[in-house]
Structures are given as C-alpha cells and as structure tokens.
Design an enzyme around this catalytic site. Structure first.
Site, short mmCIF file in Angstrom:
data_model
loop_
_atom_site.label_atom_id
_atom_site.label_comp_id
_atom_site.label_asym_id
_atom_site.label_seq_id
_atom_site.Cartn_x
_atom_site.Cartn_y
_atom_site.Cartn_z
N HIS A 247 31.48 11.94 -70.82
CA HIS A 247 32.23 12.37 -69.63
C HIS A 247 33.65 11.80 -69.70
O HIS A 247 33.88 10.61 -69.44
CB HIS A 247 31.57 11.92 -68.33
CG HIS A 247 32.25 12.47 -67.11
ND1 HIS A 247 31.86 13.65 -66.49
CD2 HIS A 247 33.34 12.05 -66.41
CE1 HIS A 247 32.66 13.90 -65.47
NE2 HIS A 247 33.58 12.95 -65.39
N CYS A 248 34.57 12.64 -70.08
CA CYS A 248 35.98 12.26 -70.11
C CYS A 248 36.79 13.55 -69.94
O CYS A 248 36.22 14.64 -69.94
CB CYS A 248 36.32 11.55 -71.42
SG CYS A 248 35.79 12.44 -72.87
N ARG B 108 36.94 16.44 -51.21
CA ARG B 108 38.36 16.07 -51.37
C ARG B 108 38.96 16.73 -52.61
O ARG B 108 40.18 16.67 -52.82
CB ARG B 108 38.51 14.55 -51.40
CG ARG B 108 38.00 13.91 -52.64
CD ARG B 108 38.03 12.39 -52.63
NE ARG B 108 36.98 11.88 -53.48
CZ ARG B 108 37.06 11.82 -54.80
NH1 ARG B 108 38.14 12.24 -55.42
NH2 ARG B 108 36.04 11.36 -55.52
N TYR C 90 28.85 18.14 -59.57
CA TYR C 90 29.46 16.92 -59.03
C TYR C 90 29.42 17.00 -57.51
O TYR C 90 29.98 17.93 -56.91
CB TYR C 90 30.91 16.79 -59.53
CG TYR C 90 31.58 15.46 -59.20
CD1 TYR C 90 30.82 14.30 -58.99
CD2 TYR C 90 32.96 15.35 -59.14
CE1 TYR C 90 31.43 13.08 -58.71
CE2 TYR C 90 33.58 14.13 -58.86
CZ TYR C 90 32.81 13.00 -58.64
OH TYR C 90 33.41 11.80 -58.36
N ASP D 196 34.77 8.45 -68.30
CA ASP D 196 35.56 9.12 -67.24
C ASP D 196 37.07 8.93 -67.44
O ASP D 196 37.86 9.19 -66.52
CB ASP D 196 35.15 8.67 -65.84
CG ASP D 196 35.70 9.60 -64.76
OD1 ASP D 196 35.84 10.81 -65.03
OD2 ASP D 196 36.04 9.11 -63.67
#
Ligand code: 0GY
Length: 295
Positions: A27-28, A126, A153, A246
């Site tokens: 996850h990046c 958001r 997500y 991330d």
C-alpha cells in the site's frame, strides 16, 4: 509551500527488522509530479509530489522488493501517474486503479497490461463525494472477469451501513487499514468485532494491517495502541493479510511518519518468521503476481 499536511520524511531511518527476501510494500502511492500528471480538479486535498523515483529509492532503503501502488483520490480516475510508475518498475510494481462506471473494456485491458490488478472504492467522507452503489456494482461486474479485486477504504462507524454491500461484491475484497478502527475502544469490543466477523465469514476478504501512524492515539512513533488490533488480524487470518507503508502519507497532520519505524512495527504484529513471510511475501504474491509463484 504549505500543503496543509506534512511532506514525507526526508531521511527515514534504517529499520532494525530485516524483511524476508521478496517483501512487498502493498500500500503506497505515487503523486504527480503535478506539472506532468496534474491533480484532479475534484480533489479534496493537494498533495506534495511523490514521484516514482523516490518510491523506488525508499523500497531499496527499507530492504523491500516490490510495491503495490494504490490510486489516491487526489488523482481521481486519471490513472496516468500510476501507469507511468508501473511502466517504469521492471515488473516490480502492480497497481490498483480508480475507474468510472463507463470505463470501456479496452481501457481495462490497457490497465491490465500495465500491471493493474484491482480497483479502489473509497467511502471516507473527507476524501470523496458519496459513490452510488449502482455504479460500483457496474464497475465490479466489469472487472470481475479480469480476475481483479476491489480495495475498499472506509472508517469503522460506516461498516454497519456498508456491510451488506461489501459482502455482495463478486470479487476478492481488500480492506484498507483494518477498516480504520477506533483503537481507544477494546479490541474484543463490538466495533472491531464486526470487522473481524466480516473477515471470518467472508473468505474472499483480505485486510491490510497498515497505517498505525494514522490509527494511533498515543505518542508519535510508538504505535503501541495499534499493535493488539493488527496482531489479532494477522494471527486470525494469516493467509489474507497484507502490509504497506502508505508512503507518502497523504493528510498526515499529527507527525511525519518514519518508514524505518513502520517496518519495525512488522515483527510486533507478525511475531514469527512464518507469519512475516505470509504477510510480506506469500500473500501479496498470490494476489498480485500469481504467475510468478513456482509450481
Ligand atoms: C491512504 C489514506 C488517505 C488518503 C487516500 O485516496 C486517498 O486520498 O487514501 C487518508 O487521507 O486517510 O491510504 O492513502
């Protein structure tokens, strides 16, 4: 320039933990550079540039081997920066794209050719405007024949409302950041219990035990309060967990994550060499590079 959130760490530490050979950062992101790959007009934040060369350098610095690059909302459904990075990766990166409901089969084929293996549905309020379920159903029906999966997500308070939609998806489903639990609540409480039930009762669900830096409510860098949550997931579902840095950490306001310390979080949540190998190598290879698995 003030981006409203921190720029990634200029000089991350070298981790003490040595990842097993072939470890995947699953996850990046790549961001821009914005002058070549402009950010989406509908974005809710403007990131600092996070170009592919920096990501490859971080991978090598941390002792990792491969990346799964996830399309972030600041690029909307314009996957050009992602595809550019995949093209440059010598096969060492795979991608998760964002597509619109009218995406054509030719566009999906081109993304597949580039190394995309999934699409992301983002429900974090958001970050995106509300996504209509019927468009997501249409997208998931289009990508299922390619063998792709859906990355979701969301934040824990939204799970009760989204549960039935999630379990109706026809593909493998990968949950970002453990469904963002409130780690001040008990790990064996109702909120995290619902997430664990989702994982337990749906064998097509996978979980990223990522983002202690976002989930922690304690002091910077210790991430102690996240350990029981991530460790429970790793030990309960060892064959369906993934891990990622991330990088470059969009919207981080509390502190600037040091990726060396994020790597050192791994042995605290995956406490044996076997669990570490599954988390970092076997599982991501099965999902993203199945053709490279011997036998
Ligand atoms: C993450 C987390 C965030 C942002 C995005 O797509 C995005 O913009 O996912 C966040 O702000 O929590 O996984 O990158």
């Amino acid at each position: 320039m003030d981006f409203g959130w921190r720029v990634y760490h200029p000089n991350p530490s070298k981790p003490a933990f040595v990842a097993p050979p072939g470890a995947v950062d699953a996850h990046c992101h790549v961001f821009g550079p914005g002058d070549i790959f402009p950010y989406a007009p509908e974005r809710k934040y403007t990131p600092c540039d996070g170009p592919k060369e920096k990501l490859w350098a971080l991978r090598d610095h941390l002792g990792l081997s491969r990346n799964v690059i996830v399309q972030a909302t600041c690029h909307g459904a314009d996957n050009r920066a992602l595809v550019d990075a995949l093209d440059d990766s010598n096969g060492l990166a795979r991608g998760v794209a964002t597509v619109k409901r009218d995406v054509s089969s030719e566009e999906l084929q081109a993304l597949h050719q580039a190394g995309v293996r999934g699409v992301r549905f983002n429900f974090v309020k958001r970050l995106v405007d509300k996504l209509p379920f019927d468009s997501l159903e249409e997208i998931s029906a289009k990508i299922a024949p390619l063998g792709w999966h859906v990355v979701i997500y969301f934040e824990a308070p939204e799970l009760p409302e989204l549960y039935d939609f999630f379990t109706s998806l026809p593909t493998d489903v990968v949950v970002d950041h453990m469904g963002r639990p409130d780690v001040a609540k008990p790990v064996d409480g109702d909120e995290f219990g619902l997430f664990l039930r989702l994982m337990r009762e749906n064998q097509n669900f996978w979980c990223k035990v990522s983002c202690p830096e976002r989930l922690t409510q304690k002091s910077e860098y210790s991430y102690d309060d996240v350990v029981p949550f991530a460790r429970t997931v790793v030990e309960s579902f060892p064959d369906r967990v993934l891990w990622g840095t991330d990088w470059p950490h969009p919207n981080m306001k509390s502190h600037t994550p040091d990726e060396g310390m994020l790597v050192d979080f791994i042995p605290r949540i995956a406490t044996t060499a076997e669990l570490q190998r599954k988390l970092l190598v076997d599982n991501p290879m099965r999902l993203y590079w199945p053709e490279e698995i011997p036998g």
